[in-house]
Design an enzyme around this catalytic site. Structure first.
Site, PDB file in Angstrom:
ATOM      1  CE  LYS A 173      82.114 -32.702 -76.616  1.00 32.07           C
ATOM      2  NZ  LYS A 173      82.597 -31.769 -77.534  1.00 32.07           N
TER       3      LYS A 173
ATOM      4  NE  ARG B 120      79.902 -35.932 -82.686  1.00 35.28           N
ATOM      5  CZ  ARG B 120      80.168 -36.891 -81.710  1.00 35.28           C
ATOM      6  NH1 ARG B 120      80.344 -36.345 -80.638  1.00 35.28           N
ATOM      7  NH2 ARG B 120      80.905 -37.820 -81.664  1.00 35.28           N
TER       8      ARG B 120
END
Length: 285
Positions: free
Chosen positions: A226, A260
Site C-alpha cells: 500500500k 494480510r
C-alpha cells in the site's frame, strides 16, 4: 509489545480455531479480480487462482483471503452475482485440492458471504466492518464464521484524532456483530490503513497500534504494497516488499497477531525472528 505474560487466545472459526498470541499469522491475499491495484488480472481465472492459493499455503499462510471485487481507490463496483461467480469456483477448487485449507472471503455483501461460506470459507473479512450491508453480520453469526472487521475512512463524517476515529468505528462494528449473534472470540479488528486515510494518518495508526490493541480484540494489519510502503521514497508497487516487511515487524512489536500480505514467504521469514524478539519465544536446542 514485549511478551510479559500469556497473550494466547483463540480466534474461533466455527468448529475450529486458530491460536493467536504465540506467533504471527499470515493471511495470504488472493485477488480474483481484473482490476486490483497490485495484481489485478493475474489470478482472475479458476486454475491460476487455485495454484496461487495453494502456493501461499505452501509458503506458510495460515489462511488465504479470496476477494472478487477490488477495493482500491476509484474501484468499479461489481454485482453480487458477478462477485459470487468469481470467488465460489476458486474456493471450491482450492478445498478440493486441500480440504484443510482455511479460506476467508473478502466481501461486504451478505449474499456473497453466504455463497462463499456454503462453498467452504470460514472467515468473513469485511472492509466496511459490517456497516455497509448489516445483513452480513447475521450471515456470519448464523454460520459461526470468524470475522475480520475493518475501519473504513471512506465514509467520512468523523472528528477527532485518527486513533479516536478508528476506535469509534470499531465500537459500532463490534456492536453490530454482537447484536447479530457473532461471538466475541470470533472477532478480529483491522484499523484500515490506506482506506480514506492520509499518509500522516497511516503513520499515526502504525505508531498507535499498541494503543489500538488495548481496545480488547486481536488485531489484523493490512499494509502490503500500500501507499504507506511507498514512503518516503515514492516507491512503485513492485519495489515495496522490504517496506512491507518493515511494517510487519513494527506490527509484531506492537502486538498485532494477523498480517494480510501478498508475499507470504518473505513476511513469514521476518516474523519468525520478530516473534522470538517481541513475543518471548525460545530457540530450540
Amino acid at each position: 509489545m514485549a511478551a510479559d505474560g500469556d497473550r494466547s487466545r483463540e480466534w474461533r472459526l466455527g468448529e475450529t480455531s486458530l491460536m493467536l498470541g504465540d506467533r504471527s499469522l499470515m493471511m495470504g491475499i488472493l485477488n480474483v479480480t481484473p482490476d486490483s491495484f497490485s495484481d489485478g488480472g493475474r489470478y482472475d481465472a479458476v486454475e491460476p487462482a487455485t495454484r496461487q492459493a495453494l502456493r501461499l499455503l505452501e509458503q506458510g499462510a495460515a489462511m488465504v483471503d479470496v476477494g472478487g471485487e477490488s477495493t482500491r481507490p476509484g474501484f468499479e463496483p461489481v454485482s453480487e452475482k458477478e462477485e459470487i461467480r468469481r470467488v465460489v469456483p476458486v474456493i471450491q477448487a482450492v478445498l478440493q485440492r486441500d480440504p484443510s485449507a482455511i479460506l476467508s472471503i473478502d466481501t461486504s455483501k451478505a449474499p456473497v458471504a453466504a455463497a462463499a461460506i456454503e462453498a467452504g470459507a470460514r472467515i468473513v473479512n469485511d472492509v466496511w466492518g459490517f456497516q455497509s450491508d448489516v445483513e452480513i453480520a447475521s450471515v456470519a453469526a448464523q454460520c459461526g464464521t470468524g470475522v475480520a472487521l475493518m475501519r473504513n475512512g471512506r465514509g467520512g463524517g468523523e472528528g477527532g484524532s485518527i486513533l479516536e476515529k478508528v476506535k469509534r468505528s470499531w465500537a459500532t462494528s463490534v456492536e453490530i456483530a454482537l447484536k447479530a449473534g457473532v461471538r466475541e472470540e470470533a472477532i478480529v479488528l483491522d484499523p484500515g490503513i490506506g482506506f480514506g486515510t492520509t499518509r500522516q494518518e497511516d503513520l499515526e495508526i502504525m505508531r498507535g497500534l499498541a494503543e489500538l490493541g488495548a481496545f480488547g480484540f486481536p488485531l489484523l494489519l493490512g499494509t502490503s504494497r500500500k501507499r504507506i510502503t511507498a514512503m518516503p521514497l515514492g516507491l512503485p508497487v513492485e519495489s515495496r516488499l522490504p517496506a512491507t516487511v518493515a511494517t510487519t515487524v513494527a506490527g509484531i512489536a506492537a502486538g498485532v497477531d494477523v498480517f494480510r500480505v501478498h508475499d507470504v514467504a518473505e513476511n513469514l521469514r521476518a516474523s519468525l525472528l520478530a516473534d522470538l524478539i517481541y513475543r518471548g519465544g525460545q530457540l530450540d536446542g
